[in-house]
Design a protein around this motif. Sequence first.
Motif, short mmCIF file in Angstrom:
data_model
loop_
_atom_site.label_atom_id
_atom_site.label_comp_id
_atom_site.label_asym_id
_atom_site.label_seq_id
_atom_site.Cartn_x
_atom_site.Cartn_y
_atom_site.Cartn_z
N TYR A 82 0.85 -1.18 0.00
CA TYR A 82 0.00 0.00 0.00
C TYR A 82 0.88 1.23 0.00
CZ TYR A 82 -3.21 -3.64 1.34
OH TYR A 82 -3.93 -4.80 1.37
N ASP A 83 0.78 2.01 -1.10
CA ASP A 83 1.57 3.23 -1.20
C ASP A 83 0.70 4.31 -1.85
OD1 ASP A 83 1.52 2.66 -3.96
OD2 ASP A 83 3.53 1.80 -3.93
N GLN A 84 1.33 5.40 -2.25
CA GLN A 84 0.57 6.53 -2.82
C GLN A 84 -0.05 6.19 -4.17
OE1 GLN A 84 3.87 6.37 -2.55
NE2 GLN A 84 4.91 7.47 -4.18
N PHE A 85 0.36 5.08 -4.80
CA PHE A 85 -0.18 4.70 -6.10
C PHE A 85 -1.33 3.70 -5.98
CE2 PHE A 85 4.35 5.68 -6.81
CZ PHE A 85 4.18 6.83 -7.56
N THR A 86 -1.51 3.13 -4.80
CA THR A 86 -2.59 2.15 -4.60
C THR A 86 -3.94 2.85 -4.74
OG1 THR A 86 -1.17 0.95 -3.07
CG2 THR A 86 -3.50 0.41 -3.01
N VAL A 87 -4.85 2.19 -5.43
CA VAL A 87 -6.14 2.79 -5.77
C VAL A 87 -7.28 1.94 -5.21
CG1 VAL A 87 -7.62 3.45 -7.71
CG2 VAL A 87 -5.17 3.75 -7.89
N MET A 88 -8.35 2.61 -4.81
CA MET A 88 -9.56 1.93 -4.38
C MET A 88 -10.67 2.27 -5.37
SD MET A 88 -11.44 1.97 -0.65
CE MET A 88 -9.87 2.07 0.18
N ILE A 89 -11.26 1.22 -5.96
CA ILE A 89 -12.39 1.41 -6.87
C ILE A 89 -13.64 1.15 -6.05
CG2 ILE A 89 -13.56 0.62 -8.97
CD1 ILE A 89 -10.79 -0.37 -9.96
N ILE A 90 -14.53 2.13 -5.99
CA ILE A 90 -15.77 1.98 -5.25
C ILE A 90 -16.83 1.50 -6.23
CG2 ILE A 90 -17.49 3.10 -3.79
CD1 ILE A 90 -14.64 2.97 -2.55
N LEU A 91 -17.42 0.35 -5.93
CA LEU A 91 -18.43 -0.27 -6.80
C LEU A 91 -19.81 -0.06 -6.22
CD1 LEU A 91 -16.60 -3.68 -7.19
CD2 LEU A 91 -16.61 -1.83 -8.86
N ASN A 92 -20.77 0.14 -7.09
CA ASN A 92 -22.16 0.23 -6.68
C ASN A 92 -22.86 -1.00 -7.26
OD1 ASN A 92 -24.84 0.88 -6.13
ND2 ASN A 92 -24.44 3.07 -6.37
N LEU A 93 -23.16 -1.97 -6.38
CA LEU A 93 -23.73 -3.24 -6.82
C LEU A 93 -25.16 -3.35 -6.30
CD1 LEU A 93 -20.63 -5.44 -5.96
CD2 LEU A 93 -21.20 -4.39 -8.16
N GLY A 94 -26.07 -2.70 -6.97
CA GLY A 94 -27.46 -2.75 -6.56
C GLY A 94 -27.65 -2.05 -5.23
N GLU A 95 -27.92 -2.83 -4.20
CA GLU A 95 -28.20 -2.28 -2.88
C GLU A 95 -26.95 -2.09 -2.03
OE1 GLU A 95 -31.43 -1.47 -1.83
OE2 GLU A 95 -31.84 -1.82 -3.95
N ARG A 96 -25.78 -2.43 -2.54
CA ARG A 96 -24.58 -2.42 -1.70
C ARG A 96 -23.43 -1.70 -2.38
NH1 ARG A 96 -23.25 -5.66 2.90
NH2 ARG A 96 -21.57 -4.49 3.82
N VAL A 97 -22.65 -0.99 -1.58
CA VAL A 97 -21.44 -0.33 -2.05
C VAL A 97 -20.26 -1.13 -1.50
CG1 VAL A 97 -20.08 1.80 -2.02
CG2 VAL A 97 -22.58 1.91 -2.12
N VAL A 98 -19.30 -1.47 -2.38
CA VAL A 98 -18.14 -2.27 -2.01
C VAL A 98 -16.90 -1.59 -2.58
CG1 VAL A 98 -17.01 -4.53 -2.24
CG2 VAL A 98 -19.50 -4.40 -2.05
N GLY A 99 -15.81 -1.58 -1.80
CA GLY A 99 -14.55 -1.04 -2.29
C GLY A 99 -13.62 -2.17 -2.66
N MET A 100 -12.84 -1.99 -3.71
CA MET A 100 -11.84 -2.99 -4.05
C MET A 100 -10.51 -2.29 -4.28
SD MET A 100 -12.97 -4.45 -7.75
CE MET A 100 -12.09 -3.87 -9.19
N VAL A 101 -9.47 -2.86 -3.67
CA VAL A 101 -8.13 -2.29 -3.76
C VAL A 101 -7.40 -2.94 -4.92
CG1 VAL A 101 -5.96 -1.95 -2.53
CG2 VAL A 101 -8.11 -1.92 -1.26
N VAL A 102 -6.83 -2.11 -5.79
CA VAL A 102 -6.07 -2.58 -6.95
C VAL A 102 -4.75 -1.81 -7.00
CG1 VAL A 102 -8.17 -3.21 -8.22
CG2 VAL A 102 -7.15 -0.96 -8.59
N ASP A 103 -3.82 -2.30 -7.81
CA ASP A 103 -2.52 -1.63 -7.94
C ASP A 103 -2.64 -0.30 -8.65
OD1 ASP A 103 -1.31 -3.68 -6.61
OD2 ASP A 103 -0.60 -4.68 -8.41
N GLY A 104 -3.49 -0.23 -9.66
CA GLY A 104 -3.65 1.01 -10.40
C GLY A 104 -4.76 0.89 -11.42
#
Length: 166
Positions: A82-104
């Motif tokens: 986890y560094d300054q380049f790590t990204v979190m994509i926030i997903l909207n899946l119907g009734e739920r919001v989920v975050g996923m951590v990816v490299d970029g």
Amino acid sequence: MMSEVAEEHALVMAGHQEFLTFTLGEEEYAIDILKVQEIRGYDAVTRIANTPDYIKGVINMRGVIVPVVDMRLKFHVGQAVYDQFTVMIILNLGERVVGMVVDGVSDVVALAPEQIRPAPEFGAAMDTQYIQGLASIDKRMAIVVDIEKLMTSSEMGLVDRVVAGN
């Protein structure tokens, strides 16, 4: 000369679907752009006891408690840094919001159905039931993931399934 936005719109209107591409280690993945709510830098998460390693914990995003999944750990692509380049994509899946951590995050691409080929069996490395196929993007390949199917799977335990009749 057509603007880039107009060109993208024309491609989508011609049966193309837009995908957000992102990297995990050396691999590139693609997910349906319509499932993406926002892209943000990695925030510290609050760890929840007795959850699998790939579920990093939760964040409070504008009053909404969002579970966060580290996709490197979920897909077994090495240890996450986890560094300054790590990204979190926030997903909207119907009734739920989920975050996923990816490299970029790489790009938004429009793909025609014929650009996505069926995925071969990967063995134990990854369960192919969550893979829509492999896409050719310029001279590279991206693994197209059915992110809603993955995140709503019973193994993830993140999203309650809606039972018909309730």
